[in-house]
Design a protein around this motif. Sequence first.
Motif, PDB file in Angstrom:
ATOM      1  N   THR A  16       0.827  -1.204   0.000  1.00  0.00           N
ATOM      2  CA  THR A  16       0.000   0.000   0.000  1.00  0.00           C
ATOM      3  C   THR A  16       0.861   1.255   0.000  1.00  0.00           C
ATOM      4  O   THR A  16       0.351   2.360  -0.139  1.00  0.00           O
ATOM      5  N   ASP A  17       2.183   1.088   0.159  1.00  0.00           N
ATOM      6  CA  ASP A  17       3.098   2.230   0.193  1.00  0.00           C
ATOM      7  C   ASP A  17       4.459   1.766  -0.321  1.00  0.00           C
ATOM      8  O   ASP A  17       5.335   1.365   0.436  1.00  0.00           O
ATOM      9  N   TYR A  97       3.237  -5.700  -6.055  1.00  0.00           N
ATOM     10  CA  TYR A  97       1.988  -5.207  -6.629  1.00  0.00           C
ATOM     11  C   TYR A  97       1.579  -3.973  -5.847  1.00  0.00           C
ATOM     12  O   TYR A  97       1.428  -4.015  -4.625  1.00  0.00           O
ATOM     13  N   TYR A  98       1.391  -2.861  -6.575  1.00  0.00           N
ATOM     14  CA  TYR A  98       1.023  -1.606  -5.920  1.00  0.00           C
ATOM     15  C   TYR A  98       0.124  -0.788  -6.832  1.00  0.00           C
ATOM     16  O   TYR A  98       0.485  -0.510  -7.982  1.00  0.00           O
ATOM     17  N   ASN A  99      -1.045  -0.425  -6.330  1.00  0.00           N
ATOM     18  CA  ASN A  99      -1.953   0.481  -7.032  1.00  0.00           C
ATOM     19  C   ASN A  99      -2.221   0.038  -8.472  1.00  0.00           C
ATOM     20  O   ASN A  99      -2.189   0.834  -9.410  1.00  0.00           O
ATOM     21  N   GLY A 100      -2.483  -1.261  -8.652  1.00  0.00           N
ATOM     22  CA  GLY A 100      -2.872  -1.761  -9.961  1.00  0.00           C
ATOM     23  C   GLY A 100      -1.757  -2.160 -10.891  1.00  0.00           C
ATOM     24  O   GLY A 100      -2.013  -2.596 -12.006  1.00  0.00           O
ATOM     25  N   GLU A 101      -0.515  -2.026 -10.466  1.00  0.00           N
ATOM     26  CA  GLU A 101       0.616  -2.375 -11.312  1.00  0.00           C
ATOM     27  C   GLU A 101       1.605  -3.241 -10.530  1.00  0.00           C
ATOM     28  O   GLU A 101       1.596  -3.268  -9.294  1.00  0.00           O
ATOM     29  N   GLU A 171      -9.892  -5.743  -8.077  1.00  0.00           N
ATOM     30  CA  GLU A 171      -9.340  -4.455  -8.497  1.00  0.00           C
ATOM     31  C   GLU A 171      -9.125  -3.498  -7.331  1.00  0.00           C
ATOM     32  O   GLU A 171      -8.364  -2.536  -7.447  1.00  0.00           O
ATOM     33  N   ASN A 172      -9.765  -3.761  -6.207  1.00  0.00           N
ATOM     34  CA  ASN A 172      -9.587  -2.918  -5.019  1.00  0.00           C
ATOM     35  C   ASN A 172      -8.591  -3.514  -4.028  1.00  0.00           C
ATOM     36  O   ASN A 172      -8.406  -2.973  -2.937  1.00  0.00           O
ATOM     37  N   GLY A 173      -7.996  -4.631  -4.389  1.00  0.00           N
ATOM     38  CA  GLY A 173      -6.995  -5.246  -3.531  1.00  0.00           C
ATOM     39  C   GLY A 173      -7.539  -6.259  -2.553  1.00  0.00           C
ATOM     40  O   GLY A 173      -6.773  -6.865  -1.794  1.00  0.00           O
ATOM     41  N   TYR A 230      -7.582  -2.433 -13.056  1.00  0.00           N
ATOM     42  CA  TYR A 230      -6.682  -2.071 -11.977  1.00  0.00           C
ATOM     43  C   TYR A 230      -6.055  -0.708 -12.201  1.00  0.00           C
ATOM     44  O   TYR A 230      -4.913  -0.459 -11.826  1.00  0.00           O
ATOM     45  N   GLY A 231      -6.761   0.177 -12.872  1.00  0.00           N
ATOM     46  CA  GLY A 231      -6.261   1.532 -13.074  1.00  0.00           C
ATOM     47  C   GLY A 231      -5.198   1.630 -14.155  1.00  0.00           C
ATOM     48  O   GLY A 231      -4.576   2.665 -14.327  1.00  0.00           O
TER      49      GLY A 231
END
Length: 232
Positions: A16-17, A97-101, A171-173, A230-231
């Motif tokens: 997430t970071d 894996y972070y923010n869709g990528e 898609e939201n994790g 996934y953005g």
Amino acid sequence: MLQKCMGYNNMLCFSTDIEEIKNVMQADAPRLIKDALAEMYPNCRINESNRVYAAYDNYKCPFLGWLYDKDQEMTFSLISDQMILKNGSLENALWVYYNGEIYSIEGTTEQILDGKKVAKKQEMEFDISGKYIGEVGNRENLVLRYFGSHSTNEWVGNNYAKRNYTYFRDENGNLVINKGTKRFNLRIGDIIEFKATITAYGYVANSEGLKATYINFPYVKKKQTNEKMYGV
């Protein structure tokens, strides 16, 4: 092989970071896997699941020396060995894996272990407050990304039986687990579209409250999809 923060082999780290992971590893800026693969395999097509397809007939893999026809999917071990090309040489990397990528963070073995510890903490914090998906008992159409799997022997009735646990995220994790006998022919990071029964809302065993939606009886509609999600 890729290591999952949850502790099982062949699993993709969830973050997430990503900046926190980079800082702990004292590494260069994370690179998109698709950018790293483009450098490793010039002119080849790369789909949204980060699979690589030969650019032309008799395309020679620069690492394995194998020949491929145009648009043939290339079979290679560099992804599973967690290696990335950087400045002309192969280096160890942590895949996150972070923010869709999916990103690559290069580092030493010690740095990668430090990065995994941070990713584990982030993942646990996210999954404790994660959301369930679908309605229990319903057959649902799902589009998920594959994070990995593991098998275990469990006491069922009067005998031990093998159970496969396959881990996905939406898609939201949110964490989705297929528990059963089915094995999926997937690579880490693949996107899969299928229909499955939502069997239960629950918690990951021995995980201190990590939420997961459990599914079973999946019917695969499409894998290696090129759909924008996934953005991306």
